[in-house]
Enzyme design. Structure first.
Site: not given
Ligand code: NAD
Length: 251
Positions: A64, A154-155, A187
């Site tokens: 991305v 991040y925020a 999560i």
């Molecule tokens: P995750 O690490 O399983 O998923 C994140 C994904 O983003 C991974 O598959 C990773 O390879 C991909 N990624 C990273 N850099 C990338 C790039 N440059 N191009 C394409 N893909 C890329 O973790 P998740 O928790 O499932 O995260 C999914 C979304 O949820 C994220 O945006 C994260 O910030 C958000 N989020 C997660 C939580 C939590 O508690 N897990 C809380 C709030 C927000």
């Protein structure tokens, strides 16, 4: 042209993205499983789960941080399946840095993935949607509700995507395209469980004790809300940021 909707999901090899792919497959939506080339998780697992759910999917490498890469993702789905109805801007990174020592490079890296990456995904998806469609971006309680020390970059990115979705909701409403954000709480995913991050596996377990629901969330519990927002059942929901956090932020 098949009536079956088509969705693009970034970061779908693991966590919330992978769970969303399966939820979509269960609803008859064909899924483009966007996979980051450096991701240690195997996207074939997501594809297998999609097939087990009776769905159709294809794995596409996408970074991305690159407009060309994201555009190519959307174009591939559109050319192979003749339509694109849903975009889920899910890919994201989480890094900790105290603000006084935050480098420009750390700031830019974060904004490039978590904010610009969402913009690139939404834009690429919207260019291929006809009349009707849905964009969902993944924010965070750190951007939508809470302050989180050492996560200003991040925020900032996560707050930005909420404003972006609101604006798109107004701009694309006349075309029947909805735009929403999801605000997940804690999560259990590879990102939040990564020992390099501030939470880590033990931090997550401890945090679960403070959540009224008594535990952190499962990726599926976020994916179900994304699937609802992406569905015709959410036909009058747009420009919203939906919190999915087991009542953490209202306690
Ligand atoms: P995750 O690490 O399983 O998923 C994140 C994904 O983003 C991974 O598959 C990773 O390879 C991909 N990624 C990273 N850099 C990338 C790039 N440059 N191009 C394409 N893909 C890329 O973790 P998740 O928790 O499932 O995260 C999914 C979304 O949820 C994220 O945006 C994260 O910030 C958000 N989020 C997660 C939580 C939590 O508690 N897990 C809380 C709030 C927000």
């Amino acid at each position: 042209m098949s009536e079956q909707p088509v969705a693009m999901i970034t970061g779908a090899a693991s966590g919330i993205g992978a769970a969303t792919a399966v939820c979509f497959a269960e609803r008859g939506i064909r899924v483009g499983i966007g996979t980051f080339p450096g991701d240690p998780h195997d996207p074939e697992t997501t594809l297998r789960d999609v097939h087990d759910a009776g769905g159709e999917g294809q794995i596409v490498e996408v970074d991305v941080r690159s407009t060309d890469s994201v555009d190519a993702f959307a174009e591939k789905l559109r050319s192979e399946w003749q339509r694109l109805d849903i975009a889920v801007a899910n890919a994201g990174i989480l890094r900790e840095a105290d603000f006084g020592n935050l480098t420009d490079e750390q700031w830019h890296d974060m904004i490039d993935v978590d904010l610009h990456g969402v913009m690139r995904t939404a834009r690429a998806g919207l260019r291929h949607m006809g009349e009707g469609g849905s964009v969902t971006a993944i924010s965070s309680i750190a951007g939508g509700v809470y302050g989180w020390q050492n996560h200003a970059h991040y925020a900032t990115a996560k707050a930005g995507v909420i404003g972006m979705m609101r604006s798109l909701a107004v701009e694309y409403g006349p075309r029947g395209i909805r735009a929403n954000a999801i605000i997940p709480g804690l999560i259990r995913t590879p990102q939040s469980s990564d020992a390099k991050n501030s939470l880590g596996p033990e931090g997550l377990d401890r945090a679960g004790g403070y959540i009224p629901w008594g535990r952190v969330g499962h990726p599926r519990e976020v994916a179900e809300v994304i699937a609802f927002l992406s569905s015709p059942q959410a036909s009058y929901v747009s420009g919203q940021a939906i919190v999915v956090d087991g009542a953490l932020t209202v306690a």
